[in-house]
Design an enzyme around this catalytic site. Structure first.
Site, short mmCIF file in Angstrom:
data_model
loop_
_atom_site.label_atom_id
_atom_site.label_comp_id
_atom_site.label_asym_id
_atom_site.label_seq_id
_atom_site.Cartn_x
_atom_site.Cartn_y
_atom_site.Cartn_z
N HIS A 83 1.11 -1.33 0.13
CA HIS A 83 0.12 0.04 0.03
C HIS A 83 0.97 1.08 0.04
CE1 HIS A 83 -0.10 0.17 4.71
NE2 HIS A 83 -0.13 1.26 4.15
N ASP A 214 1.16 -7.37 2.58
CA ASP A 214 1.31 -6.04 1.99
C ASP A 214 2.46 -5.63 2.25
OD1 ASP A 214 0.91 -3.57 1.77
OD2 ASP A 214 -0.49 -3.30 3.75
N SER A 649 3.64 2.68 8.14
CA SER A 649 3.36 1.53 7.32
C SER A 649 4.83 1.79 6.82
CB SER A 649 2.27 1.78 6.71
OG SER A 649 1.25 1.50 6.53
N1 ASP Z 1 -2.61 1.23 7.54
C1 ASP Z 1 -1.62 1.40 8.74
C2 ASP Z 1 -2.07 2.82 7.51
O1 ASP Z 1 -2.54 3.46 6.55
C3 ASP Z 1 -0.69 1.56 8.97
C4 ASP Z 1 -1.50 2.25 10.99
O2 ASP Z 1 -2.25 3.51 10.79
O3 ASP Z 1 -0.77 1.39 11.72
O4 ASP Z 1 -0.69 3.69 7.91
#
Ligand code: ASP
Length: 739
Positions: A83, A214, A649
């Site tokens: 992502h 991911d 991330s």
């Molecule tokens: N998945 C998250 C993000 O969007 C990571 C997190 O906030 O823990 O960055």
């Protein structure tokens, strides 16, 4: 109450939690070194961060300014989240080369793909400069700025490939100079199909149990002196002085874990009125807006592969925060965050009053100012939602303001040409991923919500046209504006740019300034700068000054509490253990998932849970070889009690020796309030197991050349795998077999 119950349940079940709130500044690790050791860490503070010697920090990268990545080979190979690389993967994708759907693996370095604008930043040094600045910060802003500039100039002293900034921490209770080195030739090396990298889609995002691989891989390129340089064919793979070892030893419940990266923003010190603003005003407005646009985008993406590719990255950035805010509100309400804050404020007030301190008045003063500022804050938040996440055409049109109205601000002919060239590239990029019909639907919904939530005197002037001429009919206004606008046609815009290049300026100045979409975009920006920002900033700086005193006084009044500085996109280390959680009554989360869960979730043809047939076959064979865990399974994701947030991330999850065991990418649904209120019982970060990543790279993508670059560790050994033929290094027969 709920919290107490859950804690009791935890103890009852024998589930001790090791969660340790805090995102530690790496230069100040001595303060938590003994805690880390008691958790099992085998490294010293100096092994993690050192200015003079090679340390772990030299392998950590701020990726694209918003994520983290880590160096995993001496050839500058980077690992980050799928992502985090999503925008780049999307930008290289087309119907013919659908890298989003099928994945992408460069066969050789020459096949790695350039990404203009993408950066990789290393931290060279973080210096505490509080002593030099604290006295000046609030008393003498001019001298403060001057001192900052002097300190930076002294430190950089001719090293012109370095950069430095001075950032406040803890509401200006300390200041650090951050010296960094930024590389701007960062190429895409590999990405799994979205069915791996985004497996579970929005349904599973922020959710446990999780089975998402991911990850994606990039590589830093440098000039012939191994220094940062703009993209050039002649650049070479960066010779990295430090890279992480990759452990195949796996991770077990209770093992020490740490996450090293660039957490974006936390707000642990918010007061009751500020939390209530988030829960009762900002989140409901933003959720309504994003829900509307997502319903339009999701439907269109499902109906067409072209739209799916065009809108993939935009959809992700809208839906990620959307889902988080739902969880955040739920968590804050369940934890009774407002009541907790009120109780803290009471305790502060009475202790300060007892000691005869004038600071006792601070909570009330801050709350009063925050309430006074709420309409402006909401208008600011709505501006961000409408302008940056709403209809795209107005912001695109407004991007032509400089070339049309401030040409003289561009110093010379060269600068004018540069601006025109940039606008040409922006125009091509914009129309590549643009569907006018979708944009129009989004415009109608988001504008109506904007009008509903924002005080009329804070709305942009141009919306008067909508109120008066169109009697508030958003659709009629939009139909007319989009129809008349020259910005809906790529050809038209390119024609204008060609004319501007040829010096035909006058005609276009008139046309653009009369364009209804340009006028609206410009009016949103002007309105923000003239009606919202000045007052918002003025009150906010009063709040900041009082917050500075409030936090400082808190530390004096309650010296036994643990204090850490809120995340601010600077390098931090968090630590805890690999552990599950008890997120609510009756539910216990195990700490890891396996490939069995991928196959359990598999729904052929589903947008979120489909899998490529060859992956189903590969996983069904259950031949995990050296990537299997002790139980013979292929572990996919695991949770830990490391305190993380957005920006973490792509951060490495490291074991007690500082070796890579996973890749941080998310938090559980019950953790989403942790940016404001951390709850050790529930809050868990989610990481992909490195063995699953390597399995996909090796067995699914057949990209052994990348594995060969890495330094893999098995058992106590850390063999430099020169020409590994990986299977040969470790006899398959010795690898744990699946039960
Ligand atoms: N998945 C998250 C993000 O969007 C990571 C997190 O906030 O823990 O960055």
């Amino acid at each position: 109450m709920l919290n107490k119950l859950v804690l009791t349940l935890c103890l009852f079940l024998g589930l001790n939690t090791f969660a340790k709130e805090g995102m530690w500044i790496p230069t100040l690790l001595e303060a938590v070194e003994s805690d880390m050791k008691s958790f099992g860490c085998e490294l010293s503070a100096e092994d993690i961060y050192s200015v003079n010697n090679s340390s772990l920090k030299d392998a950590i990268v701020h990726f694209g300014g918003g994520c983290t990545a880590e160096v995993i080979s001496d050839q500058g190979l980077l690992l980050t989240n799928h992502h985090c690389g999503y925008g780049q993967i999307q930008s290289h994708s087309s119907l013919e080369n659908d890298y989003l759907k099928n994945g992408f693996w460069a066969k050789t370095m020459a096949d790695e793909l350039a990404n203009p604008g993408l950066t990789a930043t290393f931290i060279v040094e973080m210096m505490d400069v509080s002593e030099e600045l604290l006295d000046l910060a609030f008393s003498n802003p001019e001298a403060f700025e001057k001192k900052k500039a002097e300190l930076i100039a002294d430190r950089l002293n001719g090293e012109d490939y370095l950069e430095a900034v001075i950032r406040p921490f803890n509401y200006g209770n300390s200041y650090f100079m951050i010296v960094s080195k930024t590389f701007s030739d960062v190429r895409l090396v590999g990405a799994p199909p979205s069915a791996v990298g985004k497996f579970g889609g929005d349904t599973d995002n922020w959710v446990w149990p999780r089975h998402t691989g991911d990850f994606s891989m990039f590589r830093i390129y440098a000039d012939e002196n191994n220094l940062p340089a703009e993209y050039s064919e002649n650049n070479q793979a960066y010779q990295a002085p430090r890279h992480l070892e990759v452990s195949l030893n796996g991770v077990k419940e209770g093992d020490f874990t740490m996450v090293f990266g660039f957490p974006g923003r936390t707000e642990q010190h918010l007061l009751s009125s500020q939390v209530s603003y988030v829960v009762e005003k900002a989140n409901p407005m933003r959720l309504a807006m994003r829900e509307s646009s997502l319903s339009i985008i999701d439907q269109a993406m499902r109906g067409s592969d072209k739209v799916r590719i065009q809108y993939a990255a935009k959809q992700s950035s809208i839906s990620n925060a959307y889902k988080k805010w739902i969880g955040q509100n739920k968590g804050l309400i369940e934890l009774k965050a407002i009541q907790q804050k009120l109780a803290q404020e009471e305790a502060f007030k009475s202790l300060a009053a007892m000691k005869g301190m004038e600071e006792a008045a601070l909570p009330e003063e801050i709350n009063a100012l925050a309430i006074q500022n709420q309409d402006y804050q909401l208008a600011r938040d709505a501006f961000i939602e409408w302008y940056y996440y709403g209809p795209e055409l107005p912001a695109f049109a407004r991007g032509f303001n400089t070339i049309i109205n401030s040409r003289e601000a561009l110093e010379d002919k060269g600068a004018v040409q540069e601006e025109i060239d940039a606008l040409k590239a922006i125009t091509t990029g914009f129309f590549k991923d643009y569907q006018q019909g979708l944009d129009e639907q989004i415009f109608d919904k988001i504008t109506a919500l904007y009008l509903q939530h924002i005080r009329q005197d804070l709305q942009p002037d141009e919306l008067d046209v909508l109120a008066q001429k169109f009697k508030g009919d958003v659709k009629a206004y939009r139909e007319s504006a989009y129809k008349k606008s020259l910005f809906t046609s790529e050809e038209g815009v390119m024609k204008m740019l060609a004319d501007l290049e040829a010096g035909k300026v006058k005609k276009w100045t008139k046309k653009v300034n009369a364009d209804p979409i340009f006028k609206l975009g410009a009016s949103f920006v002007d309105g923000y700068y003239s009606k919202i920002r000045p007052i918002y900033n003025e009150v906010n700086s009063q709040i900041e000054e009082k917050m500075h005193a409030y936090v400082k006084t808190k530390m004096l009044l309650f010296p036994n509490n643990t204090y850490w500085s809120d995340a601010n996109s600077t390098l931090r280390l968090t630590f805890g253990k690999a552990e599950g959680s008890v997120p609510r009554d009756g539910i216990v989360y195990k700490s890891f998932t396996t490939a069995n869960g991928i196959l359990e979730k598999y729904i052929p043809g589903d947008a979120d849970f489909d899998l490529p047939a060859d992956l189903v076959e590969l996983l069904s064979k259950e031949e995990f070889g050296i990537y299997a865990a002790d139980d013979g399974e292929l572990h996919v994701c695991f949770t830990g009690s490391n305190h993380t947030t957005g920006g973490n991330s792509g951060s490495p999850a490291l074991n007690a020796k500082g070796q890579l065991i996973g890749l941080n990418f998310d938090r559980t649904w019950e953790s989403t309030m942790s940016d404001i209120l951390f709850d050790p019982v529930r809050c868990r970060n989610i990481m992909v197991d490195i063995r699953y990543i390597l399995f996909i790279v090796d067995k699914y993508a057949d990209a052994q050349r990348l594995i060969e670059e890495m330094t893999l560790v098995m058992g106590e050994e850390s063999p430099e795998m020169e020409d590994p033929a990986l299977e040969g290094m470790m006899n398959e027969a010795e690898a744990p077999q699946k039960n």
